[in-house]
Write a protein that holds these residues in place. Structure first.
Motif, PDB file in Angstrom:
ATOM      1  N   LYS A 103       0.842  -1.193   0.000  1.00  0.00           N
ATOM      2  CA  LYS A 103       0.000   0.000   0.000  1.00  0.00           C
ATOM      3  C   LYS A 103       0.884   1.253   0.000  1.00  0.00           C
ATOM      4  N   ILE A 104       0.462   2.255  -0.758  1.00  0.00           N
ATOM      5  CA  ILE A 104       1.194   3.530  -0.744  1.00  0.00           C
ATOM      6  C   ILE A 104       0.353   4.540   0.015  1.00  0.00           C
ATOM      7  N   GLY A 105       0.979   5.256   0.894  1.00  0.00           N
ATOM      8  CA  GLY A 105       0.307   6.340   1.620  1.00  0.00           C
ATOM      9  C   GLY A 105      -0.636   5.821   2.692  1.00  0.00           C
ATOM     10  N   GLU A 106      -1.203   6.767   3.424  1.00  0.00           N
ATOM     11  CA  GLU A 106      -2.088   6.437   4.544  1.00  0.00           C
ATOM     12  C   GLU A 106      -3.537   6.442   4.077  1.00  0.00           C
ATOM     13  N   THR A 107      -4.269   5.405   4.435  1.00  0.00           N
ATOM     14  CA  THR A 107      -5.696   5.422   4.169  1.00  0.00           C
ATOM     15  C   THR A 107      -6.429   4.965   5.412  1.00  0.00           C
TER      16      THR A 107
END
Lengths: 174, 541
Positions: B303-307
């Protein structure tokens, strides 16, 4: 001599006892780590309900949240649905929101089920199971109670009676 | 304090049976015996002597081998009982454990649950049993090894007559030792004995190292137990199962929402009688189908980045891999193993709408069983509406159609067929090989055309940071076993007593080997070969 022996024995027993105590402690908190920690902030999530409306948990801060996980195939879930619906109607304008997260079934199956039981509270669809993973859901039905500060105050698996649902909602009513 | 001073001047701990230094029998009752008990060199097992404080009492409890054996027996029995019914982690998640056991197994199930056997291997009392075995191991070892080590270190060359004559191998010859002692020492050294001399008396010893075998073995076991204990430390050990359908991308559990896995294809290959090695052909004929390969072709994503949970996330491809049995996909400290599969799970179903009498068809509808539509428009005023969908259909006790699970194992539909001449629609209930027309005869029907299937892979998600500790413990355990099994601790005492030569021998095992050594050493010296007093006694009886 004798005193030294007593000290040695005490130290060895203490070390062994500490190791055992730690193992037992770690084992019992292992169960806790399988669910969201009580008193901690509930993991935030964003899900879309059957009507296409987006619900973000953190938007409900200031209200209590009755968060239920369910499936159409789960008989106890089906039995507690009408009770939840009754209590939802009582509490929705009194500071307790009900969110029922379906565990990744098809939209059709969920919407037909909802029509059949005439449910009025928001039914959220967790299609890829992310929210179930975040809340460590195993057996159904599973219910979390979240207070007005967004903290988890209760966790329950198994069917709820109408009385219990009412008590739960009163507990998180601001 | 209660020390025992021997006539030879050596000070022994309280409770010593044989003087650590000269071997004299210190306990009156032992003097009546024909042979001395050489276990632990007659040293004072501390547990058996001090019993004063609370700490001593706990210590002595765990120091007893009898207690240790009982702990092991109880643990074995409990472990066996826990396998009678499935453990909680293996029951299907259809209902809570409190209901499941009674529902499935009756009163036995209820008892099993009430007594906590459904979670036996992590129950407090089971863990305490295992821990007690560990404590017993540590204390038993300490309590025996330290006195033994002391006694072996303190032993003198010149042993007391009472000690020598109570050895199993013992003999007296009237001869002068000085004439042959050099020769004897040479021969002993040639046989790799450590030889010590004192006032013309000889002590030859070899393989003392073997006596530490059991304790080395116990250290290995304790390390092994520590490794087992570490599995309870969060993050050290993970063992989960991930089911993923072909074409599906799923979050890998326990990776903190970081890693996702896509199953591109599951392959099951079987041995082919004509293509594979001829040697297999008989076996293939006998068994019908023999699996050759179970393989999941997967893609790992990060996963890329914060979700926030539930949000669509951006994924970055890490790698493609073919997972086969024992060929896991590895990333960070995780390994994904091929563990199970399900072939041909229903994915899509196709029906065609037709007129019963004229047998005319009006188009087909393809239903995605994981995401069916509300309505399928077939054109020209013909359409089909799905009124109810039961992916895993059964009739419940009230005779109503319901679904057992969310997996489309046995899909059933309530269709409404809308046609130009039946604008209100006709209702039809369609399940596999079953059609019900609840409101009387319909003019139209839906014929089953075909299915599309998918395979499902089950992968074990495994992380184990304790493995190397278990390996170290296991290796030390085996070193201890070898040390105790392949070496013997042999001692030969040769002592001048007045005009006689006394010879005595002791070994912890293989008495025949010891006697052969003595025989070779005493050859041509005029000293008689000592007798085996145990064998002699048996012979007389």
């Amino acid at each position: 001599m004798k005193k030294r022996r007593l000290v040695m024995r005490s130290v060895i027993l203490l070390i062994l006892g500490a190791a055992v105590a730690y193992t037992l402690y770690a084992n019992f908190t292992k169960e806790d780590s399988k669910k969201v920690v009580m008193g901690e902030k509930a993991p935030d999530f964003v899900l879309v309900d059957l009507d296409g409306e987006t619900h973000r948990l953190s938007d409900y801060e200031g209200q209590g949240v009755f968060l239920n996980f369910w499936g159409t195939y789960c008989k106890p879930c089906e039995r507690e649905m009408p009770y939840m619906d009754n209590q939802y109607k009582q509490f929705k304008d009194n500071g307790v929101q009900t969110l029922a997260v379906n565990v990744g079934e098809s939209e059709l199956a969920v919407s037909k089920f909802t029509e059949r039981h005439n449910l009025s509270f928001p039914i959220l669809l967790d299609k890829d199971g992310q929210v179930q993973t975040a809340y460590k859901i195993g057996a159904l039905p599973a219910t979390y109670l979240i207070d007005k500060e967004g903290k988890v105050v209760k966790y329950h698996t198994g069917q709820l009676t109408e009385e219990m649902i009412k008590d739960f909602m009163e507990e998180v009513q601001p | 304090m209660n020390h025992v001073k021997c006539e030879c001047g050596h000070v022994n701990p309280h409770g010593t049976i044989l003087c650590e230094s000269c071997g004299r029998v210190l306990v009156e009752s032992e003097k009546e015996k024909k042979l001395v008990d050489m276990r632990y060199e007659g040293s004072a097992r501390r547990s058996q002597t001090y019993n004063k404080t609370f700490i001593d009492k706990i210590w002595n409890f765990f120091s007893s081998v009898k207690v240790g054996v009982w702990l092991i027996v109880i643990t074995l029995v409990a472990s066996a009982l826990g396998t009678l019914l499935p453990q909680e982690m293996y029951i299907p998640p259809v209902m809570p454990a409190s209901e499941f056991y009674e529902d499935q197994y009756g009163w036995i199930g209820k008892l099993f649950y009430d007594l906590g056997f459904h979670n036996l291997y992590s129950s407090w009392w089971y863990l305490i049993l295992i821990a007690s075995i560990g404590i017993s191991l540590v204390i038993c070892s300490l309590d025996r090894m330290i006195p033994l080590w002391r006694a072996l270190k303190a032993q003198r060359v010149t042993r007391h007559e009472g000690f020598l004559k109570r050895q199993r191998v013992f003999g007296v010859t009237e001869v002068n030792l000085d004439d042959s002692s050099q020769k004897i020492i040479e021969k002993l050294k040639a046989k790799r004995y450590n030889v010590r001399e004192e006032d013309g008396n000889i002590l030859a010893e070899k393989g003392r190292f073997s006596r530490w075998g059991p304790y080395v073995n116990h250290i290995g076991l304790i390390i092994f137990l520590i490794g087992g204990m570490l599995r309870f430390v969060p993050g050290m050990y993970i063992d989960e199962v991930l089911w993923v359908r072909e074409g599906e991308t799923k979050l890998i559990p326990e990776t903190d929402g970081e890693y996702y896995l896509k199953n591109n294809e599951f392959i099951l290959e079987v041995y082919d009688k004509d293509k594979d090695n001829e040697a297999f052909s008989e076996a293939i004929e006998k068994n019908g189908m023999v699996a050759k390969n179970y393989q999941s072709n997967v893609t790992l994503y990060k996963k890329i980045g914060e979700t926030v949970a539930g949000q669509e996330q951006e994924l970055e491809k890490v790698k493609d891999e073919a997972i086969q049995v024992n060929q896991p996909l590895k990333f960070e400290s995780f390994a994904l193993y091929q563990v199970d599969y399900k072939m041909d799970e229903l994915n899509q179903m196709t029906f065609s709408l037709s007129n019963k009498q004229k047998n005319e068809t009006f188009g087909e509808l393809k239903i995605d069983l994981y995401n069916p539509q509300d309505q399928y428009d077939l054109g020209n005023g013909y359409s089909v509406e799905i009124m109810s969908y039961f992916p895993d259909f059964e009739f419940n006790t009230e005779g109503e159609p319901t679904t057992k699970s969310k997996v489309p194992n046995n899909p059933a539909f309530v269709f409404k067929m809308i046609t130009p001449d039946k604008q209100d629609g006709e209702i039809s209930f369609v399940a596999i090989q079953q059609t019900i027309e609840p409101f009387g005869d319909n003019d139209y029907k839906l014929d089953f055309v075909g299915i599309d299937t998918l395979n499902v892979s089950a992968l074990t998600v495994r992380k184990d940071l304790t493995l190397w500790i278990l390996a170290v413990g296991g290796i030390i355990f085996m070193i201890g076993v070898a040390q105790g099994s392949y070496w013997n601790h042999r001692r030969i005492w040769i002592r001048k007593v007045n005009d006689e030569v006394w010879v005595a021998g002791h070994t912890n095992k293989n008495w025949h080997g010891l006697k052969r050594d003595i025989e070779l050493v005493l050859e041509d010296t005029g000293i008689k070969e000592p007798e085996d007093q145990v064998q002699k006694e048996e012979g007389q009886e």
